[in-house]
Design a protein around this motif. Structure first.
Motif, PDB file in Angstrom:
ATOM      1  N   ASP A 173       0.881  -1.169   0.000  1.00 57.94           N
ATOM      2  CA  ASP A 173       0.000   0.000   0.000  1.00 57.94           C
ATOM      3  C   ASP A 173       0.919   1.219   0.000  1.00 57.94           C
ATOM      4  O   ASP A 173       1.300   1.738   1.043  1.00 57.94           O
ATOM      5  CB  ASP A 173      -0.915   0.007   1.224  1.00 57.94           C
ATOM      6  N   TYR A 174       1.284   1.649  -1.195  1.00 56.54           N
ATOM      7  CA  TYR A 174       2.316   2.674  -1.314  1.00 56.54           C
ATOM      8  C   TYR A 174       1.811   4.077  -0.999  1.00 56.54           C
ATOM      9  O   TYR A 174       2.594   5.021  -0.954  1.00 56.54           O
ATOM     10  CB  TYR A 174       2.946   2.632  -2.708  1.00 56.54           C
ATOM     11  N   SER A 175       0.520   4.206  -0.732  1.00 55.64           N
ATOM     12  CA  SER A 175       0.027   5.511  -0.262  1.00 55.64           C
ATOM     13  C   SER A 175       0.745   5.914   1.015  1.00 55.64           C
ATOM     14  O   SER A 175       0.954   7.105   1.276  1.00 55.64           O
ATOM     15  CB  SER A 175      -1.486   5.463  -0.017  1.00 55.64           C
ATOM     16  N   TRP A 223       0.132  -8.683  -2.679  1.00 54.83           N
ATOM     17  CA  TRP A 223      -1.166  -8.015  -2.622  1.00 54.83           C
ATOM     18  C   TRP A 223      -0.929  -6.529  -2.868  1.00 54.83           C
ATOM     19  O   TRP A 223      -0.094  -5.906  -2.205  1.00 54.83           O
ATOM     20  CB  TRP A 223      -1.751  -8.269  -1.245  1.00 54.83           C
ATOM     21  N   LEU A 224      -1.621  -5.971  -3.837  1.00 46.81           N
ATOM     22  CA  LEU A 224      -1.570  -4.539  -4.112  1.00 46.81           C
ATOM     23  C   LEU A 224      -2.815  -3.888  -3.553  1.00 46.81           C
ATOM     24  O   LEU A 224      -3.937  -4.221  -3.952  1.00 46.81           O
ATOM     25  CB  LEU A 224      -1.488  -4.280  -5.621  1.00 46.81           C
ATOM     26  N   GLN A 225      -2.621  -2.982  -2.613  1.00 43.56           N
ATOM     27  CA  GLN A 225      -3.720  -2.157  -2.111  1.00 43.56           C
ATOM     28  C   GLN A 225      -3.581  -0.773  -2.734  1.00 43.56           C
ATOM     29  O   GLN A 225      -2.495  -0.187  -2.718  1.00 43.56           O
ATOM     30  CB  GLN A 225      -3.675  -2.060  -0.588  1.00 43.56           C
ATOM     31  N   VAL A 226      -4.685  -0.252  -3.274  1.00 43.49           N
ATOM     32  CA  VAL A 226      -4.629   1.022  -3.976  1.00 43.49           C
ATOM     33  C   VAL A 226      -5.493   2.057  -3.266  1.00 43.49           C
ATOM     34  O   VAL A 226      -6.712   1.915  -3.193  1.00 43.49           O
ATOM     35  CB  VAL A 226      -5.090   0.891  -5.446  1.00 43.49           C
ATOM     36  N   ARG A 227      -4.827   3.059  -2.730  1.00 40.85           N
ATOM     37  CA  ARG A 227      -5.493   4.252  -2.189  1.00 40.85           C
ATOM     38  C   ARG A 227      -4.863   5.452  -2.866  1.00 40.85           C
ATOM     39  O   ARG A 227      -3.637   5.600  -2.868  1.00 40.85           O
ATOM     40  CB  ARG A 227      -5.313   4.355  -0.683  1.00 40.85           C
ATOM     41  N   SER A 228      -5.650   6.324  -3.450  1.00 43.29           N
ATOM     42  CA  SER A 228      -5.066   7.510  -4.059  1.00 43.29           C
ATOM     43  C   SER A 228      -4.652   8.487  -2.967  1.00 43.29           C
ATOM     44  O   SER A 228      -5.337   8.678  -1.958  1.00 43.29           O
ATOM     45  CB  SER A 228      -6.045   8.162  -5.037  1.00 43.29           C
ATOM     46  N   VAL A 229      -3.478   9.087  -3.179  1.00 43.99           N
ATOM     47  CA  VAL A 229      -2.898   9.978  -2.195  1.00 43.99           C
ATOM     48  C   VAL A 229      -2.013  10.964  -2.937  1.00 43.99           C
ATOM     49  O   VAL A 229      -1.559  10.694  -4.053  1.00 43.99           O
ATOM     50  CB  VAL A 229      -2.106   9.163  -1.146  1.00 43.99           C
ATOM     51  N   ALA A 230      -1.762  12.109  -2.336  1.00 47.27           N
ATOM     52  CA  ALA A 230      -0.928  13.138  -2.966  1.00 47.27           C
ATOM     53  C   ALA A 230       0.370  13.303  -2.190  1.00 47.27           C
ATOM     54  O   ALA A 230       0.363  13.264  -0.949  1.00 47.27           O
ATOM     55  CB  ALA A 230      -1.677  14.476  -2.999  1.00 47.27           C
ATOM     56  N   PRO A 231       1.495  13.496  -2.865  1.00 49.57           N
ATOM     57  CA  PRO A 231       2.722  13.841  -2.148  1.00 49.57           C
ATOM     58  C   PRO A 231       2.505  15.105  -1.316  1.00 49.57           C
ATOM     59  O   PRO A 231       1.983  16.108  -1.825  1.00 49.57           O
ATOM     60  CB  PRO A 231       3.729  14.091  -3.276  1.00 49.57           C
ATOM     61  N   ASN A 232       2.866  15.025  -0.039  1.00 42.73           N
ATOM     62  CA  ASN A 232       2.669  16.156   0.866  1.00 42.73           C
ATOM     63  C   ASN A 232       1.242  16.694   0.771  1.00 42.73           C
ATOM     64  O   ASN A 232       1.009  17.903   0.752  1.00 42.73           O
ATOM     65  CB  ASN A 232       3.670  17.272   0.567  1.00 42.73           C
ATOM     66  N   GLY A 233       0.299  15.766   0.704  1.00 38.94           N
ATOM     67  CA  GLY A 233      -1.093  16.157   0.535  1.00 38.94           C
ATOM     68  C   GLY A 233      -1.686  16.758   1.787  1.00 38.94           C
ATOM     69  O   GLY A 233      -1.103  16.701   2.881  1.00 38.94           O
TER      70      GLY A 233
END
Length: 355
Positions: A173-175, A223-233
């Protein structure tokens, strides 16, 4: 080449038909409603969640009624407190048919002492032995407040496990890494500041030597978990940490200085543009570039490697304070949009229509 896209599931914490009139809530709809929303979105193959004690029969009815199997299930643990709990959660996962249990192991043990890599590896081996006896493999997650909040620890732990002749399964989960990019406080929390500045630790998935490429080449991403996130969001200023409620995955001993009246961490950014009044901050599609790139990288690796270990994909737009709590967009809609994006990227790699 891998010809098959792994099944895509939706985390049950993201199954809310939220709106401006009904903001994202910590109070969740019944399990039956969660399954129904995931099915009716038309975007998912499965449902991702661990049942609580007493919910197994409900899950089994919903799995049959809505045609959504449960392949994956998650829980969080502290060393020195939750060793017996691990066995209970593995049993529950097995009872609903899950074959992978995602383990979030806290950075600190029950006394507040930071745990070492050797202790993480030992807990993985314990989870492997207990889980495989039930047909449920462990996967350890990249996650804030957990041992892996410092991503430099992942490779040493994986190698320690593999030296014992046991495969190390990783939940990517790279977010939890992207949101730290450019954020001085978040980089400092786990001691990344100097290594990121010098290039010894590369969070940016577009740059050579990044962690995503490293872990894919190690062959550990199960397992790939996908959450959209912004750098320094932006932090979640609509969730101010003043409810007094215990929050899932936030331990008693936290690496982050949570405080009453302070906003949640910024570990979510809408994947589709919110309508006016649905989100607390300005929105820019360019902020999603890193999230999209991680999906592309993982799918491309899976497509080009017959021995790819990837088995599961889930969407992770969830309701907790560090994420979407009190947002006024459709949470299930955001999850479904990510699932459709994953399918579109897979179709583009194969040169076919979505599927």
């Amino acid at each position: 080449m891998s010809a098959t896209l792994p099944p895509i599931g939706c985390n049950g914490r993201g199954a809310q038909a939220s709106s401006r009139e009904r903001p994202v809530s910590l109070a969740e709809p019944p399990i039956e409603e969660q399954f129904r929303l995931v099915r009716e979105s038309g975007a998912f193959d499965c449902f991702d969640r661990l049942p609580m004690p007493g919910q197994v029969d409900t899950y089994l009815r919903c799995i049959e009624r809505f045609g959504l199997p449960v392949h994956t299930a998650s829980w969080f643990y502290a060393l020195g407190r939750d060793e017996a709990l691990l066995a209970d959660k593995l049993r529950l996962a097995a009872e609903v048919g899950a074959s992978t249990h995602n383990v979030m192991l806290h950075w600190h043990d029950a006394t507040g002492r930071p745990i070492g890599d050797d202790e993480v590896a030992d807990f993985y081996l314990r989870a492997y032995d207990e889980g495989m006896a039930r047909g449920v493999e462990p996967a350890f997650e990249l996650h804030v407040n957990m041992w892996s909040e410092d991503p430099r620890r992942v490779a040493p732990v994986a190698e320690a496990v593999r030296r014992r002749g046991i495969p190390f399964h990783f939940t990517l989960d790279y977010s939890h890494a992207i949101f730290k990019m450019g954020n001085a406080q978040e980089l400092a929390i786990c001691g990344l500041t100097e290594d990121v500045a010098s290039g010894r630790a590369v969070l940016d998935p577009f740059q050579p030597g990044n962690f995503v490429d490293q872990w894919l080449e190690m062959g550990i991403v199960r397992w790939l978990q996908v959450r959209s996130v912004a750098p320094n969001g932006p932090r979640n200023r609509w969730s101010m940490g003043d409810s007094g409620e215990a929050v899932a995955a936030v331990p008693e001993h936290s690496i982050f200085p949570y405080a009453k009246g302070e906003p949640g961490r910024g570990i979510l950014y809408p994947f589709t543009e919110p309508a006016p009044g649905e989100w607390h901050s300005p929105w820019d599609t360019g902020a999603l570039a890193c999230t999209r790139e991680v999906v592309r990288k993982v799918l491309a690796y899976h497509r080009t490697h017959e021995d790819s270990p990837l088995r599961w994909i889930t969407t992770e737009m969830i309701n907790l304070p560090d994420y979407a709590h009190n947002a006024r967009f459709s949470l299930i809609g955001q999850n479904a949009a990510i699932a459709r994006f994953v399918r579109e990227q897979w179709a583009a790699l194969r040169g076919t229509g979505p599927g």
